[in-house]
Write an enzyme that holds these catalytic residues in place. Structure first.
Site, PDB file in Angstrom:
ATOM      1  N   ASP A 188      -6.810  20.066 -13.595  1.00 22.11           N
ATOM      2  CA  ASP A 188      -7.141  18.765 -14.166  1.00 22.11           C
ATOM      3  C   ASP A 188      -6.816  18.876 -15.656  1.00 22.11           C
ATOM      4  O   ASP A 188      -7.526  19.526 -16.415  1.00 22.11           O
ATOM      5  CB  ASP A 188      -8.616  18.428 -13.929  1.00 22.11           C
TER       6      ASP A 188
ATOM      7  N   TYR B  76     -15.507  18.400 -14.930  1.00 22.83           N
ATOM      8  CA  TYR B  76     -15.908  16.993 -15.018  1.00 22.83           C
ATOM      9  C   TYR B  76     -17.027  16.723 -14.015  1.00 22.83           C
ATOM     10  O   TYR B  76     -16.910  17.094 -12.839  1.00 22.83           O
ATOM     11  CB  TYR B  76     -14.692  16.108 -14.748  1.00 22.83           C
TER      12      TYR B  76
ATOM     13  N   LYS C 259      -7.796   7.947 -19.625  1.00 22.76           N
ATOM     14  CA  LYS C 259      -8.138   8.521 -20.938  1.00 22.76           C
ATOM     15  C   LYS C 259      -6.925   8.480 -21.867  1.00 22.76           C
ATOM     16  O   LYS C 259      -6.511   7.418 -22.265  1.00 22.76           O
ATOM     17  CB  LYS C 259      -8.681   9.940 -20.739  1.00 22.76           C
TER      18      LYS C 259
ATOM     19  N   ARG D   6       0.840  -1.210   0.000  1.00 22.72           N
ATOM     20  CA  ARG D   6       0.000   0.000   0.000  1.00 22.72           C
ATOM     21  C   ARG D   6       0.871   1.254   0.000  1.00 22.72           C
ATOM     22  O   ARG D   6       0.394   2.352  -0.263  1.00 22.72           O
ATOM     23  CB  ARG D   6      -0.980  -0.016   1.181  1.00 22.72           C
TER      24      ARG D   6
HETATM   25  C1  LIG Z   1     -12.666  10.826 -16.579  1.00 25.55           C
HETATM   26  C2  LIG Z   1     -12.256  12.073 -15.938  1.00 25.55           C
HETATM   27  C3  LIG Z   1     -11.981  12.124 -14.565  1.00 25.55           C
HETATM   28  C4  LIG Z   1     -12.183  10.921 -13.666  1.00 25.55           C
HETATM   29  O1  LIG Z   1     -11.269   9.898 -13.962  1.00 25.55           O
HETATM   30  P1  LIG Z   1     -11.566   8.337 -13.696  1.00 25.55           P
HETATM   31  O2  LIG Z   1     -10.303   7.689 -14.138  1.00 25.55           O
HETATM   32  O3  LIG Z   1     -12.786   7.977 -14.509  1.00 25.55           O
HETATM   33  O4  LIG Z   1     -11.844   8.172 -12.237  1.00 25.55           O
HETATM   34  C5  LIG Z   1     -11.546  13.317 -14.027  1.00 25.55           C
HETATM   35  N1  LIG Z   1     -11.404  14.425 -14.792  1.00 25.55           N
HETATM   36  C6  LIG Z   1     -11.654  14.412 -16.113  1.00 25.55           C
HETATM   37  C7  LIG Z   1     -11.490  15.656 -16.908  1.00 25.55           C
HETATM   38  C8  LIG Z   1     -12.095  13.243 -16.727  1.00 25.55           C
HETATM   39  O5  LIG Z   1     -12.367  13.248 -18.047  1.00 25.55           O
END
Ligand SMILES: *Cc1c(COP(=O)(O)O)cnc(C)c1O
Length: 352
Positions: free
Chosen positions: A169, A98, A194, A47
């Site tokens: 982000d 998001y 992504k 962990r």
């Molecule tokens: C998908 C996404 C998230 C969340 O990510 P996960 O891997 O699905 O938990 C956060 N910010 C943005 C801009 C996203 O497209």
């Protein structure tokens, strides 16, 4: 190894996070499946660390210019950054961030944990006015799914001047198209699910901190809350990162060409193209018109998520949690690396 800082980002994405160059060492860091490590070293327990995470974190940290900590998902990374906000502290956030981030903030605000200040991210004066007294300025650029662009340098400077932490982000830009720490932000968040992993087969998140004190707090949060990535996911994410620059090259050229052709396509009221990255938006007259297009395509896959090699699309307002200011007829297009003519034939055919 030569000085990494002298290398270009495309080269760092390929070369960072590899094992030391000794005879018969593997060229890629293997997946380490282990819950316990022999005592006396730096890891001790799974962990707290894993060599498969470290390889990925070294590479993402080198690309962003900070210290990277990987997480079980993008939302786990979001949650780790929000843990820096003291109880009752205010978070400035784009109204079109998001939807998971907004939902998490709203849930926590409902129990008194945070105060949430929603702002229009393309109005920097309004964002600056919301900063005094806040604990964190949350930026997302481009925003998902509105595809708005924030003036990161200006807003990060305003936050810093007010003594307020800022985070970006940067999921839609990836580490190759935008480096928020260089623009003055304190932290970067990625949903590596992504573009970074890039093949729609992994869920993983990352935080990159611009200084050691912040990195230590984020690491401690991960160790205590336990939202750690699996070693296989870390391996797959690093493997995806190796090809990010060539995937981006093709997907971005496809996206720009599609944006040009969609501008005068039948039924398209508006094309949203941030001018970089691989995600586009098209606005149709209403939900029914958009749903018809999503039903008709054969090659494009109707699916949420984005950033994979395969092109996907979805009408965002089908989700009850999507912001009401997102048009009912908005289809988000995640453009992949297929041949442009096949993508255009399928999508323009569905619009006709
Ligand atoms: C998908 C996404 C998230 C969340 O990510 P996960 O891997 O699905 O938990 C956060 N910010 C943005 C801009 C996203 O497209």
């Amino acid at each position: 190894m030569s000085d990494r800082t002298a290398l270009r980002p495309e080269t760092i994405a390929v070369s960072a996070g590899r094992p030391p160059r000794t005879p018969d060492a593997p060229t890629s860091t293997p997946v380490t499946f282990a819950s316990a490590f022999v005592a006396g070293g730096e890891i001790e327990y799974a962990r707290y660390g894993n060599p498969s995470w470290t390889a990925l974190e070294d590479a993402l940290g080198a690309l962003e210019g900070g210290t990277c900590l990987s997480f079980a998902s993008g939302m786990a990374a979001v949650s780790a950054v929000l843990s820096l906000v003291p109880h009752g502290g205010a978070v400035v956030v784009p109204r079109h961030a998001y939807q998971g981030t907004l939902a998490l903030l709203d849930t926590e605000a409902g129990s008194g944990r945070f105060e949430v200040r929603r702002v229009d991210i393309v109005d920097p004066d309004a964002v600056e006015a919301a900063i005094p007294g806040a604990a964190l300025v949350w930026l997302e650029s481009p925003t998902n799914p509105a595809l708005e662009i924030a003036d990161i340098a200006r807003l990060a400077a305003a936050a810093r001047a007010a003594g307020v932490l800022s985070v970006v982000d940067s999921t839609f830009a990836s580490p190759l198209l935008q480096r928020p720490l260089e623009l003055g932000a304190d932290l970067v968040v990625h949903s590596a699910t992504k573009l970074i992993a890039g093949h729609s087969d992994v869920v993983l998140g990352a935080v990159v901190a611009g200084d050691d004190a912040l990195a230590d707090r984020i690491r401690q949060h991960r160790s205590l809350h336990g939202a750690i990535p699996g070693p296989m996911e870390a391996f797959l994410t690093l493997r995806g990162l190796r090809t990010l620059s060539v995937r981006l090259e093709r997907a971005q050229s496809n996206a720009r060409e599609l944006a040009r052709r969609l501008a005068d396509a039948p039924g398209v009221v508006e094309v949203r193209d941030p001018g970089f990255g691989t995600v586009l938006g098209i606005v149709l007259a209403d939900a029914a018109a958009a749903d018809r297009v999503v039903d008709r395509v054969q090659l494009w896959i109707p699916a949420t998520s984005l950033g994979g090699v395969e092109s996907t699309l979805e009408r965002r307002r089908r989700w009850a949690t999507e912001a009401p200011t997102i048009p009912e007829g908005l289809i988000r297009l995640s453009v992949g690396i297929e041949h442009i003519e096949d993508l255009a034939d399928d999508l323009l055919g569905a619009l006709r």
